[in-house]
Enzyme design. Structure first.
Site, PDB file in Angstrom:
ATOM      1  CG  ASN A  78      -1.781  -1.243   1.272  1.00  0.00           C
ATOM      2  OD1 ASN A  78      -1.553  -2.091   2.123  1.00  0.00           O
ATOM      3  ND2 ASN A  78      -2.709  -1.405   0.345  1.00  0.00           N
ATOM      4  CB  ILE A  80       0.393   6.579   2.025  1.00  0.00           C
ATOM      5  CG1 ILE A  80       1.807   6.897   2.470  1.00  0.00           C
ATOM      6  CG2 ILE A  80      -0.301   5.644   3.007  1.00  0.00           C
ATOM      7  CD1 ILE A  80       1.887   7.865   3.630  1.00  0.00           C
ATOM      8  CB  CYS A  81      -2.929   3.006  -1.177  1.00  0.00           C
ATOM      9  SG  CYS A  81      -4.615   2.549  -1.610  1.00  0.00           S
ATOM     10  CG  LEU A  82      -4.533   5.156   5.454  1.00  0.00           C
ATOM     11  CD1 LEU A  82      -4.603   3.693   5.895  1.00  0.00           C
ATOM     12  CD2 LEU A  82      -3.594   5.921   6.387  1.00  0.00           C
ATOM     13  CG  ASP A  88      -7.436   0.028  -2.160  1.00  0.00           C
ATOM     14  OD1 ASP A  88      -7.258   0.250  -3.381  1.00  0.00           O
ATOM     15  OD2 ASP A  88      -7.745   0.919  -1.350  1.00  0.00           O
TER      16      ASP A  88
END
Length: 186
Positions: A80, A87-89, A121
């Protein structure tokens, strides 16, 4: 103000023996309230254990309406977080953002991301594929990267606690000086 609340809750966690908040440290960068550093220590039972991960958070003029802009300064092998530090959050996306999100909440979300990578994701598809197809190898590589890139503690240049203590000492000195001046006048 928000940083002071974080440190109060951190002190409370110490008293209650809650080690979660001890893995997170937050401070201003060069005294600028809009630029914040969140250092997250790698949680136990993860390949990131023992590492220090330096997240940089930027709040624009529209904060708290718009989400923080954030990136990771420390290299990490994580599905992620890509090699550029993006950052994928959910918390940092428009759809997942709430104006009530605090820096403490964000720090806890980042800690959770290290504890439980979301391969469904991913931001780095290749790394996510490795975590799915050969988790042992991905775990081993994440441990190697943690040792190589996250072994030094990048703590804040001016930790908020120290800054606050300096202000208290200065205020006390000023009060003492004022008392001495009053006595001399009398």
């Amino acid at each position: 103000k928000e940083l002071h609340k974080f440190y109060k809750s951190k002190k409370k966690a110490l008293k209650e023996d809650d080690k979660t908040l001890l893995l997170i440290d937050i401070c201003k960068i060069r005294g600028n309230c809009r630029n914040v550093q969140i250092v997250v220590q790698g949680p136990e039972d993860t390949p990131y254990k023992g590492g220090f991960f330096d997240f940089r958070i930027f709040m624009d003029e529209d904060y708290p309406i718009n989400p923080h802009k954030a990136y990771l300064e420390t290299r990490i092998y994580h599905p992620n977080i890509n090699k550029q530090g993006d950052i994928c959050l959910t918390t940092l996306k428009d759809k997942g953002w709430s104006p009530s999100t605090t820096l403490k909440n964000l720090g806890l979300s980042l800690l959770s991301l290290l504890s439980d990578p979301n391969v469904d994701d991913p931001l780095d598809n290749e790394t996510a594929s490795d975590f799915i197809k050969s988790p042992e190898e991905a775990h081993k590589k994440a441990v190697e990267w943690t040792k190589k890139y996250a072994s030094e503690d990048p703590r804040c240049e001016v930790p908020l606690e120290k800054e606050k203590d300096k202000k208290k000492k200065k205020d006390k000195k000023d009060k003492d000086k004022d008392k001495k001046k009053k006595k001399k006048k009398e």
